[in-house]
Scaffold this active site. Sequence first.
Site, PDB file in Angstrom:
ATOM      1  CG  HIS A 240     -21.891  20.517   2.367  1.00  0.00           C
ATOM      2  ND1 HIS A 240     -20.634  20.904   2.370  1.00  0.00           N
ATOM      3  CD2 HIS A 240     -22.288  19.940   1.624  1.00  0.00           C
ATOM      4  CE1 HIS A 240     -20.195  20.136   0.767  1.00  0.00           C
ATOM      5  NE2 HIS A 240     -21.180  19.629   0.594  1.00  0.00           N
TER       6      HIS A 240
HETATM    7  C1  BDR Z   1     -24.934  23.557   0.366  1.00  0.00           C
HETATM    8  O1  BDR Z   1     -25.666  23.360  -0.777  1.00  0.00           O
HETATM    9  C2  BDR Z   1     -26.813  22.651  -0.625  1.00  0.00           C
HETATM   10  O2  BDR Z   1     -26.767  21.900  -1.772  1.00  0.00           O
HETATM   11  C3  BDR Z   1     -26.466  21.810   0.551  1.00  0.00           C
HETATM   12  O3  BDR Z   1     -27.740  21.608   1.416  1.00  0.00           O
HETATM   13  C4  BDR Z   1     -25.788  22.763   1.341  1.00  0.00           C
HETATM   14  O4  BDR Z   1     -26.835  23.610   2.042  1.00  0.00           O
HETATM   15  C5  BDR Z   1     -23.538  23.049   0.128  1.00  0.00           C
HETATM   16  O5  BDR Z   1     -22.817  23.602  -0.829  1.00  0.00           O
END
Ligand code: BDR
Length: 303
Positions: A240
């Site tokens: 992500h």
């Molecule tokens: C986002 O949530 C976090 O757990 C990850 O680091 C990312 O920024 C994804 O939904």
Amino acid sequence: MIDCDVGVDDALALILAFHSPELKVEAVTGVNGNVPLEQVFGNIQKVLSLIQPKNRPIIAKGADKPLKGNSVYAHSVHGKDGLGGTQIDLREGEPWWQLFTGRADELITKMARQYPDEMTLIAIGPLTNLALALQRDREGMEKLKAVVIMGGAVRVKGNVTPHAEFNIYSDPLAAKIVLGSELPITLVPLDVTQQIALTPQWMEKRVKPIHNSFSRFIIEVTGYHSPTCQFRNKELIHLHDPLAVGVVIDPSLLSTEKLSIDVETQEGEHYGKISETEEGPKIDVCLGVNTKGFLELFVSRLG
Ligand code: BDR
Ligand code: CA
């Protein structure tokens, strides 16, 4: 400048950013998110100890709780310490960063003013520090060249609830303030980040053969074992946060639409959900991505 809540994929985003000649990372700020703020701040230092950036970025601690509501942590995804229990030594006293004694929102506005129309802020955690920065000095924030935010689920399901994504769900009020701020925002939602994943095939063919401290770190932090045991029994690891960095390195990897976005801040089933609306400032929302192109970029920067 990167605002983060390190986090496994935040750590990989930092590596990608510091290894990319297109970017010069001047500051890294921490926000309460995947793990509590103190742990996030320790993790930022650990990851910088691994990267050893010669430019000594400034680091600062930010908010230790959301603007409203309770903290939600993601230990089940990132491990108790936020880095999957990885054993990196924190080389204390070694000069890989400069400590800013003020708060993150102060540093963010200070840097925005110091580099007018030049500074891009990449936000890969809950948006609390950005909302506080807007409340502190809106005019300063308007001097940012761009704000790239990983967060939200526009036309796909959420990852914390069926409707909400983690970064927005963790502080919906902050997200509402930031997304409605009229800053030049690019949103990188789950719609695209869930198309980017490290798989056992990529680990075997492209990551393992690199054989350096970064490839070893990725193996450890993601808990990758083998094509059969995978990543602590998970089939894949979504990148992500690295994708938000990718947008700044090479915007041609993504396609965007201009949308107005609202955030549900009322408690209930839709808490933290973002939705398209008719009113409000339009932002660039990434809805398409060149998956292979980004993964190639990512692994090429580990060498
Ligand atoms: C986002 O949530 C976090 O757990 C990850 O680091 C990312 O920024 C994804 O939904
Ligand atoms: Ca994150």
